[in-house]
Design a protein around this motif. Structure first.
Motif, PDB file in Angstrom:
ATOM      1  N   ILE A  52       0.869  -1.174   0.000  1.00  0.00           N
ATOM      2  CA  ILE A  52       0.000   0.000   0.000  1.00  0.00           C
ATOM      3  C   ILE A  52       0.909   1.229   0.000  1.00  0.00           C
ATOM      4  O   ILE A  52       1.721   1.421   0.908  1.00  0.00           O
ATOM      5  CB  ILE A  52      -0.936   0.026   1.226  1.00  0.00           C
ATOM      6  N   TYR A  53       0.766   2.025  -1.051  1.00  0.00           N
ATOM      7  CA  TYR A  53       1.626   3.178  -1.284  1.00  0.00           C
ATOM      8  C   TYR A  53       0.821   4.451  -1.075  1.00  0.00           C
ATOM      9  O   TYR A  53      -0.213   4.642  -1.710  1.00  0.00           O
ATOM     10  CB  TYR A  53       2.154   3.109  -2.724  1.00  0.00           C
ATOM     11  N   HIS A  54       1.274   5.297  -0.180  1.00  0.00           N
ATOM     12  CA  HIS A  54       0.616   6.578   0.077  1.00  0.00           C
ATOM     13  C   HIS A  54       1.201   7.644  -0.858  1.00  0.00           C
ATOM     14  O   HIS A  54       2.411   7.867  -0.876  1.00  0.00           O
ATOM     15  CB  HIS A  54       0.807   7.005   1.519  1.00  0.00           C
ATOM     16  N   SER A  55       0.312   8.279  -1.629  1.00  0.00           N
ATOM     17  CA  SER A  55       0.733   9.345  -2.538  1.00  0.00           C
ATOM     18  C   SER A  55       0.023  10.644  -2.172  1.00  0.00           C
ATOM     19  O   SER A  55      -0.882  10.652  -1.340  1.00  0.00           O
ATOM     20  CB  SER A  55       0.430   8.956  -3.993  1.00  0.00           C
ATOM     21  N   ALA A  63       3.506   2.296   2.778  1.00  0.00           N
ATOM     22  CA  ALA A  63       3.047   2.371   4.161  1.00  0.00           C
ATOM     23  C   ALA A  63       2.924   1.000   4.817  1.00  0.00           C
ATOM     24  O   ALA A  63       2.905   0.903   6.043  1.00  0.00           O
ATOM     25  CB  ALA A  63       1.702   3.092   4.221  1.00  0.00           C
ATOM     26  N   GLY A  64       2.804  -0.055   4.028  1.00  0.00           N
ATOM     27  CA  GLY A  64       2.652  -1.390   4.594  1.00  0.00           C
ATOM     28  C   GLY A  64       2.176  -2.373   3.554  1.00  0.00           C
ATOM     29  O   GLY A  64       2.301  -2.127   2.349  1.00  0.00           O
ATOM     30  N   ILE A 111       6.876   5.235   6.930  1.00  0.00           N
ATOM     31  CA  ILE A 111       6.766   5.161   5.473  1.00  0.00           C
ATOM     32  C   ILE A 111       8.144   4.846   4.897  1.00  0.00           C
ATOM     33  O   ILE A 111       9.154   5.425   5.321  1.00  0.00           O
ATOM     34  CB  ILE A 111       6.252   6.508   4.895  1.00  0.00           C
ATOM     35  N   TYR A 112       8.172   3.923   3.933  1.00  0.00           N
ATOM     36  CA  TYR A 112       9.404   3.654   3.181  1.00  0.00           C
ATOM     37  C   TYR A 112       9.374   4.610   1.991  1.00  0.00           C
ATOM     38  O   TYR A 112       8.653   4.385   1.017  1.00  0.00           O
ATOM     39  CB  TYR A 112       9.445   2.192   2.746  1.00  0.00           C
ATOM     40  N   PRO A 113      10.123   5.712   2.072  1.00  0.00           N
ATOM     41  CA  PRO A 113       9.942   6.827   1.133  1.00  0.00           C
ATOM     42  C   PRO A 113      10.376   6.527  -0.302  1.00  0.00           C
ATOM     43  O   PRO A 113      11.316   5.775  -0.551  1.00  0.00           O
ATOM     44  CB  PRO A 113      10.821   7.932   1.715  1.00  0.00           C
ATOM     45  N   LEU A 114       9.694   7.180  -1.224  1.00  0.00           N
ATOM     46  CA  LEU A 114      10.041   7.082  -2.635  1.00  0.00           C
ATOM     47  C   LEU A 114      11.496   7.491  -2.860  1.00  0.00           C
ATOM     48  O   LEU A 114      12.199   6.865  -3.653  1.00  0.00           O
ATOM     49  CB  LEU A 114       9.100   7.958  -3.479  1.00  0.00           C
ATOM     50  N   ALA A 115      11.958   8.503  -2.169  1.00  0.00           N
ATOM     51  CA  ALA A 115      13.350   8.949  -2.335  1.00  0.00           C
ATOM     52  C   ALA A 115      14.323   7.819  -2.001  1.00  0.00           C
ATOM     53  O   ALA A 115      15.326   7.629  -2.694  1.00  0.00           O
ATOM     54  CB  ALA A 115      13.620  10.171  -1.466  1.00  0.00           C
ATOM     55  N   THR A 116      14.036   7.053  -0.979  1.00  0.00           N
ATOM     56  CA  THR A 116      14.887   5.916  -0.609  1.00  0.00           C
ATOM     57  C   THR A 116      14.801   4.830  -1.673  1.00  0.00           C
ATOM     58  O   THR A 116      15.813   4.244  -2.060  1.00  0.00           O
ATOM     59  CB  THR A 116      14.473   5.360   0.764  1.00  0.00           C
ATOM     60  N   ILE A 117      13.584   4.559  -2.142  1.00  0.00           N
ATOM     61  CA  ILE A 117      13.392   3.549  -3.188  1.00  0.00           C
ATOM     62  C   ILE A 117      14.230   3.909  -4.409  1.00  0.00           C
ATOM     63  O   ILE A 117      14.920   3.051  -4.974  1.00  0.00           O
ATOM     64  CB  ILE A 117      11.894   3.421  -3.547  1.00  0.00           C
ATOM     65  N   LYS A 118      14.198   5.158  -4.812  1.00  0.00           N
ATOM     66  CA  LYS A 118      14.933   5.595  -6.002  1.00  0.00           C
ATOM     67  C   LYS A 118      16.447   5.492  -5.830  1.00  0.00           C
ATOM     68  O   LYS A 118      17.178   5.411  -6.812  1.00  0.00           O
ATOM     69  CB  LYS A 118      14.554   7.034  -6.365  1.00  0.00           C
ATOM     70  N   GLN A 150      13.819  -4.519   4.448  1.00  0.00           N
ATOM     71  CA  GLN A 150      14.235  -3.191   4.907  1.00  0.00           C
ATOM     72  C   GLN A 150      13.296  -2.656   5.986  1.00  0.00           C
ATOM     73  O   GLN A 150      13.660  -1.736   6.715  1.00  0.00           O
ATOM     74  CB  GLN A 150      14.256  -2.206   3.740  1.00  0.00           C
ATOM     75  N   ASN A 151      12.095  -3.229   6.080  1.00  0.00           N
ATOM     76  CA  ASN A 151      11.079  -2.652   6.969  1.00  0.00           C
ATOM     77  C   ASN A 151      10.604  -3.598   8.063  1.00  0.00           C
ATOM     78  O   ASN A 151       9.522  -3.410   8.615  1.00  0.00           O
ATOM     79  CB  ASN A 151       9.896  -2.173   6.119  1.00  0.00           C
TER      80      ASN A 151
END
Length: 152
Positions: A52-55, A63-64, A111-118, A150-151
């Motif tokens: 589940i991705y919070h945008s 988010a989970g 939240i596992y942030p998009l910036a970290t994913i990138k 990672q989470n």
């Protein structure tokens, strides 16, 4: 089993909203993109795992997790003239839009942030990085495992 990422705006429906539904299960509806619709209709199966991705919030990110608990079925909102998701071209005989039910599994501590994913080499080929606007997208088994690890 397949792995997916479902995007939502947490002000409208968050992972905690899903958690607080009866049996922690909710309908994933309102999808109005044909590629995402085709994933729901043709590919998503009971037992598939979902991020589940919070945008549209700060920070954006995963988010989970949840699990798919129903086969695809016509999205009832397409038939309701009072709904924001009403589609006058949809009929009971030929629905255009589909939903699935998902059940909450885990909420990440943060939240596992998009910036970290990138910034993760292991996630460089993730659809989220390459085709970010798609509201439902496949995730590889390796990407799933990397993010979950990672989470924990």
């Amino acid at each position: 089993m397949n792995y997916w990422l479902f995007k939502t705006e947490p002000a409208e429906y968050s992972i905690l909203d899903l958690k607080h539904e009866k049996n922690s299960t909710g309908r994933w509806d309102g999808i109005r993109n044909y590629q995402a619709r085709n994933f729901i209709r043709d590919k998503i199966q009971i037992g598939d795992q979902v991020f589940i991705y919070h945008s549209q919030c700060k920070p954006v990110g995963i988010a989970g997790t949840a699990r798919v608990v129903s086969e695809a079925y016509p999205d009832p909102a397409q038939y309701d003239p009072e709904s924001h998701y009403y589609d006058p071209k949809s009929t009971q005989e030929t629905p255009r839009w589909f939903s699935v039910d998902i059940q909450f599994q885990t909420a990440f501590k943060q939240i596992y942030p998009l910036a970290t994913i990138k910034n993760q080499t292991a996630l460089a080929d993730m659809v989220l990085v390459k085709q970010g606007r798609l509201s439902i997208q496949p995730v590889s088994r390796q990407e799933w495992q990397f993010i979950v690890n990672q989470n924990l």
